[in-house]
Enzyme design. Structure first.
Site, PDB file in Angstrom:
ATOM      1  CE  LYS A  67     -72.828  -4.816  18.873  1.00 38.83           C
ATOM      2  NZ  LYS A  67     -72.539  -6.089  18.177  1.00 38.83           N
ATOM      3  NE  ARG A 110     -75.275  -9.566  18.340  1.00 42.31           N
ATOM      4  CZ  ARG A 110     -75.431  -8.964  17.167  1.00 42.31           C
ATOM      5  NH1 ARG A 110     -75.240  -9.613  16.026  1.00 42.31           N
ATOM      6  NH2 ARG A 110     -75.755  -7.690  17.128  1.00 42.31           N
ATOM      7  CG  HIS A 137     -64.053 -11.838  12.266  1.00 40.67           C
ATOM      8  ND1 HIS A 137     -62.970 -12.230  13.015  1.00 40.67           N
ATOM      9  CD2 HIS A 137     -64.998 -11.403  13.149  1.00 40.67           C
ATOM     10  CE1 HIS A 137     -63.242 -12.046  14.299  1.00 40.67           C
ATOM     11  NE2 HIS A 137     -64.458 -11.546  14.402  1.00 40.67           N
ATOM     12  CG  MET A 219     -76.385 -16.184   9.898  1.00 40.46           C
ATOM     13  SD  MET A 219     -77.932 -15.934  10.802  1.00 40.46           S
ATOM     14  CE  MET A 219     -77.395 -15.000  12.203  1.00 40.46           C
ATOM     15  N   GLY A 220     -75.527 -12.568   6.918  1.00 45.32           N
ATOM     16  CA  GLY A 220     -74.623 -11.481   6.525  1.00 45.32           C
ATOM     17  C   GLY A 220     -75.303 -10.156   6.225  1.00 45.32           C
ATOM     18  CB  THR A 221     -78.373  -9.305   4.430  1.00 42.65           C
ATOM     19  OG1 THR A 221     -77.753  -9.895   3.296  1.00 42.65           O
ATOM     20  CG2 THR A 221     -79.122  -8.054   4.002  1.00 42.65           C
TER      21      THR A 221
END
Ligand code: NAD
Length: 321
Positions: A67, A110, A137, A219-221
């Site tokens: 990706k 994902r 988002h 999930m943000g780091t």
């Protein structure tokens, strides 16, 4: 070679497709048949952009590719998404390019699927309250994917600016779940499962705010220096991750590793739980924490599913290449 444009993807894959693809590739990573190559991420000195690629090979599914993309902060003014990415898949037997797939929506799908997989394997079965921290988002995708993993009865949520919670409330309404905007103290006291999906450089959720038995999906780091929860909370929890090398360097565990309160050996791959090689949660009082750092193999797994479906439905554009 096939092209699957960004605009076609929403109608092609289901959340179950994404969940299955991500669960499978996490299992393959832990089993040693899939691995990620080193990540490249560079400030390119133009348009303030950060550009890079994540790549890997899943020998079991024969997914090979990358990706490529990054962050262009000036895009919003041009009516474009700041995050831009494209997935390239290659034929593992010949090296020929098999497909080019829009990667923007896939990234959100994902990432949400990874949190959902962690909840499916690690949260208490009797979890009733889902706590959401963050309303950017990614957050609505997270809520949709995680909500279907347990029989939740309520969503509680916190964001730095509470007016942005309206987007999460809309999703909760669609799911028929009562929704409450709460303080972080209230969120921790009520939630059985917490998803953090913010872009922060300092801990937002403290150890003392989290009750025993909670499952937290951080999930943000995904970069050195970012942080969502107190390092003491990470040290107290049983920690799982997608990939240990990323967890200790760019994931939520980086801070507890740096201050010595967590050791690399204390972190387990979620794939080991999926494979049955790790028991996962072992008591109702245990705090489990999934450090979702985001790996290229997740992108390849969902993109490959998209290509298969697009070919099957006659949507994929075939070009001679
Ligand atoms: P976004 O910019 O749309 O939203 C950012 C969110 O973080 C908002 O809720 C905002 O209020 C909050 N926030 C920002 N700074 C904060 C601070 N100092 N304190 C408290 N809250 C703060 O971003 P997004 O696209 O929703 O992504 C959220 C995070 O997830 C980002 O850090 C992004 O890099 C990361 N991400 C991770 C993966 C992965 O695979 N793990 C994938 C995609 C995105």
């Amino acid at each position: 070679m096939f092209i699957v444009p960004e605009k076609e993807i929403a109608a092609l894959v289901t959340r179950k497709d994404n969940f299955d693809a991500v669960e499978q590739v996490f299992a393959s990573m832990a089993g040693g048949s899939a691995y990620n190559f080193p990540v490249i991420r560079e400030a390119i000195g133009h348009a303030d952009a950060l550009y890079g690629f994540k790549s890997g090979f899943d020998r079991a599914a024969l997914n090979l590719g990358l990706k490529s993309g990054g962050y262009w902060p000036g895009n919003a003014e041009k009516g474009l998404t700041n995050h831009q990415s494209t997935v390239f898949l290659f034929d593992a037997d010949t090296g020929k390019c098999r497909a080019v797939v829009g990667g923007n929506l896939l990234t959100a799908l994902r990432t949400a699927a990874a949190a959902a997989v962690s909840v499916a394997h690690l949260a208490r079965k009797d979890s009733k309250v889902l706590g959401m921290i963050g309303a950017g988002h990614q957050a609505t995708f997270q809520l949709q994917a995680v909500a279907e993993q347990r029989n939740f009865e309520k969503v509680v949520a916190w964001n730095r600016t509470s007016e942005k919670l309206a987007s999460l409330q809309n999703v909760a309404d669609d799911l028929g779940l009562p929704f409450e905007s709460v303080s972080l103290d209230e969120l921790g006291a009520q939630a059985d499962v917490i998803v953090t999906i913010v872009s922060s450089q300092a801990a937002i959720l403290n150890d003392a705010q989290v009750k025993p038995g909670t499952h937290i999906a951080c999930m943000g780091t995904d970069t050195k220096g970012k942080q969502e929860v107190d390092a003491n909370l990470v040290a107290r929890a049983t920690v799982f991750t997608d990939e240990i090398a990323q967890s200790i360097s760019i994931g939520e565990a980086q801070h507890a590793i740096a201050d010595g309160s967590l050791k690399q050996a204390d972190i387990s791959e979620i794939g080991a739980v999926i494979n049955g090689d790790h028991p996962g949660r072992t008591s109702d009082d245990e705090v489990t924490l999934f450090d979702g750092t985001g790996v290229g193999l997740q992108d390849l797994a969902v993109a490959s599913k998209v290509v298969d479906l697009a070919i099957e439905k006659g949507i994929a554009i075939e070009v001679d290449f």
